[in-house]
Design an enzyme around this catalytic site. Structure first.
Site, PDB file in Angstrom:
ATOM      1  N   ASP A 125     -13.275  -5.145   4.011  1.00 28.05           N
ATOM      2  CA  ASP A 125     -12.436  -4.219   4.764  1.00 28.05           C
ATOM      3  C   ASP A 125     -11.270  -4.945   5.438  1.00 28.05           C
ATOM      4  OD1 ASP A 125     -12.057  -1.535   6.163  1.00 28.05           O
ATOM      5  OD2 ASP A 125     -12.349  -2.842   7.899  1.00 28.05           O
ATOM      6  N   GLU A 145      -9.910  -4.705   0.191  1.00 29.87           N
ATOM      7  CA  GLU A 145      -9.031  -3.570   0.505  1.00 29.87           C
ATOM      8  C   GLU A 145      -7.630  -4.100   0.748  1.00 29.87           C
ATOM      9  OE1 GLU A 145      -8.880   0.112   3.697  1.00 29.87           O
ATOM     10  OE2 GLU A 145      -9.454  -1.883   4.392  1.00 29.87           O
TER      11      GLU A 145
END
Length: 538
Positions: free
Chosen positions: A225, A294
């Site tokens: 993330d 990401e």
């Protein structure tokens, strides 16, 4: 000319089924990755929130639709200020989702069905209730410098004020004064999500240990993330320049050009460390662990990460700016071609239509586009990632400001919350036509179910006598099991004739050698191609 194009397609369809490239693709290159937002997948205990036992009860859904890898958004202990992305313990399960034993059961049941399990890894920040942060506030070693602290600068009246103009991804300030420690701490997201200090080797080792914990348990991969926010410059006196983007208010993240807080070169070392930690377990059990990061950036910037140790940087070109309402066939083709043409040699493409942070594809293109978008996603060469509900064409739900849960939306107030709130794309998966669409037995789920649940649901589409989005998705997944998708075959051809109107790139001409999977033609153009592959290569 239609005859010529049909002939070319026929040649590909005949011979592609015979590809037997000696190099077998890795599991993540042949699998559909299916993202699960645990809060919204299936509730097993009637509290209105999805959980791990709910996912376990529906594992056969993945078998039915042909999904062989699932990715779980955070399920770790958390105060839920950002719904799991504010983690207070990286190596446990929040009671709202279940227990570690539940997760072990999920892992076991998935592996029995040859389904890989990928989990979210959130390295940039923790919750402000994490034991590390609480110890850091108290100045206790070894946690004193686990986070980014600064004295700030002295204001005119002698008080301490923030050191620079940096902005939060969610909008507003990034520096929060802590009265107990008498310093500011940095938070790229919510103030309840203090950033870890990756210039401290002890932080790096602790996060490597998190990866070791889950890898030892048998997890097959991680989705990293917010990778671009991992580092910020050491000199916090530096102000970021204005972006000069028109119409952007001063508190909005896009108001600045984030040259000091995003995508810094030190990120490479962190990724290499995570890869090394994962490889320790490949040596033990022979199973290669998967890492995807990401990354909302240009192809050039995201593809640089392929050299750092990750397997894929998510390609969000179809998401952001994405397939908007005014993006036609050529627009989509151009975005797809960018992924293929920009990749370094021997790298692998990937495509995504939606996720928990962006509007659903049906919001952008309408419910009627669901089938076409799934056909696009599942027939492109590369790894596709499906966001839960896309297989049935789920639509977004209007959530009034008074019922909004997402802090990103709430930060912008009633006037602008719909621009930023992610609640509409996170609503419960619609399983059947019963109350709350079979998601929960609770009177009210954590987010509302769409009004169309009686017709748009898994059960109805599964038994439909007409071809439903779910049935089409299943057929497309079965198509991907054909050899052409399962082997990294390459066909080369020599152009022996063309229509004579090749005035656009790549300027095809006679005797030119071309890979058949990379041919781009306008509607009025055609090629006659001689296959160059030897029979034993086909």
């Amino acid at each position: 000319m239609r005859v010529g194009l049909s002939l070319l397609l026929l040649i590909c369809s005949v011979f592609c089924s015979e590809i037997t490239d000696k190099t077998k693709l890795k599991w993540w290159q042949t699998s559909i990755i299916y993202q699960i937002y645990p809060r919204s997948f299936k509730d097993s205990d009637g509290d209105g929130v999805g959980d791990l036992k709910g996912i376990i009860s529906k594992i056969d859904h993945f078998v039915y639709i042909g999904v062989k890898a699932i990715w779980l958004s955070p399920f770790y202990p958390s105060p839920m200020k950002d719904f799991g992305y504010d983690i207070s313990n990286h190596t446990d399960v929040d009671p709202i989702f279940g227990t570690l034993d539940d997760f072990r059961t999920l892992l076991t049941e998935c592996h029995k069905r040859d389904i890989k399990v990928i989990i979210d890894f959130v390295p940039n920040h923790t919750s402000d209730l994490h034991p590390w942060f609480l110890a850091s506030v108290r100045g206790e070693e070894p946690y004193k410098d686990f986070y980014v602290w600064t004295d700030g600068i002295e204001g005119p009246d002698g008080t301490r004020i923030k050191p620079n103009n940096w902005l939060s991804v969610f909008g507003g300030e990034v520096w929060k004064w802590n009265e107990q420690r008498q310093q500011f701490y940095y938070h790229a997201f919510l103030e309840e999500q203090p950033d870890l200090n990756y210039r401290n080797p002890k932080v790096i080792e602790e996060m490597n240990n998190v990866i070791r914990f889950w890898s030892e348990m048998g997890v097959d991969g991680i989705r990293v993330d917010a990778i671009t926010n991992l580092y910020e410059v050491e000199d916090v006196s530096l102000n970021e320049p204005l972006s000069e983007k028109p119409g952007v208010p001063e508190f909005q993240y896009e108001y600045l050009n984030h040259i000091y807080t995003s995508n810094l070169p030190e990120i490479e070392g962190a990724i290499r460390g995570w890869r090394n930690a994962m490889n320790e377990f490949k040596t033990e059990d022979g199973v290669p662990r998967f890492m995807v990061v990401e990354f909302y950036e240009t192809p050039e910037k995201r593809n640089a990460y392929l050299g750092y140790g990750c397997d894929l940087p998510f390609n969000f070109d179809l998401v952001d700016p994405g397939i908007t309402a005014d993006c036609g066939g050529r627009c989509i083709r151009d975005m797809v071609d960018i992924e293929y043409s920009a990749l370094p040699k021997h790298s692998w493409p990937n495509f995504v239509l939606g996720n928990h942070d962006r509007k659903r594809i049906t919001k952008k293109r309408g419910a009627g586009a669901a089938n076409a978008m799934n056909m696009l996603l599942l027939t492109l060469r590369g790894t596709p990632t499906t966001y839960y509900g896309e297989e049935i064409g789920m639509e977004e739900v209007y959530v009034p400001f008074e019922d909004t849960k997402d802090p990103w939306g709430l930060n912008y107030g009633k006037e602008r919350y719909t621009e930023f709130s992610r609640d509409p794309c996170r609503t419960p998966l619609q399983w059947n036509g019963d109350s709350q669409s079979g998601f929960t037995t609770a009177e009210k789920p954590w987010l509302p179910v769409h009004d169309n649940y009686r017709t748009v649901n898994v059960e109805t589409q599964k038994t439909s006598k007409e071809l439903s989005p779910l049935q089409l998705y299943k057929q497309l997944a079965e198509l991907r099991e054909n050899t052409a998708f399962q082997k990294d075959g390459r066909f080369l051809g020599r152009i022996i004739a063309h229509t004579g109107n090749m005035k656009n790139e790549p300027f095809y001409k006679e005797d030119m050698e071309v890979p058949l999977n990379g041919i781009l033609l306008q509607p009025d153009q055609g090629l006659v191609i001689e296959l160059l592959n030897k029979r034993q290569e086909l």
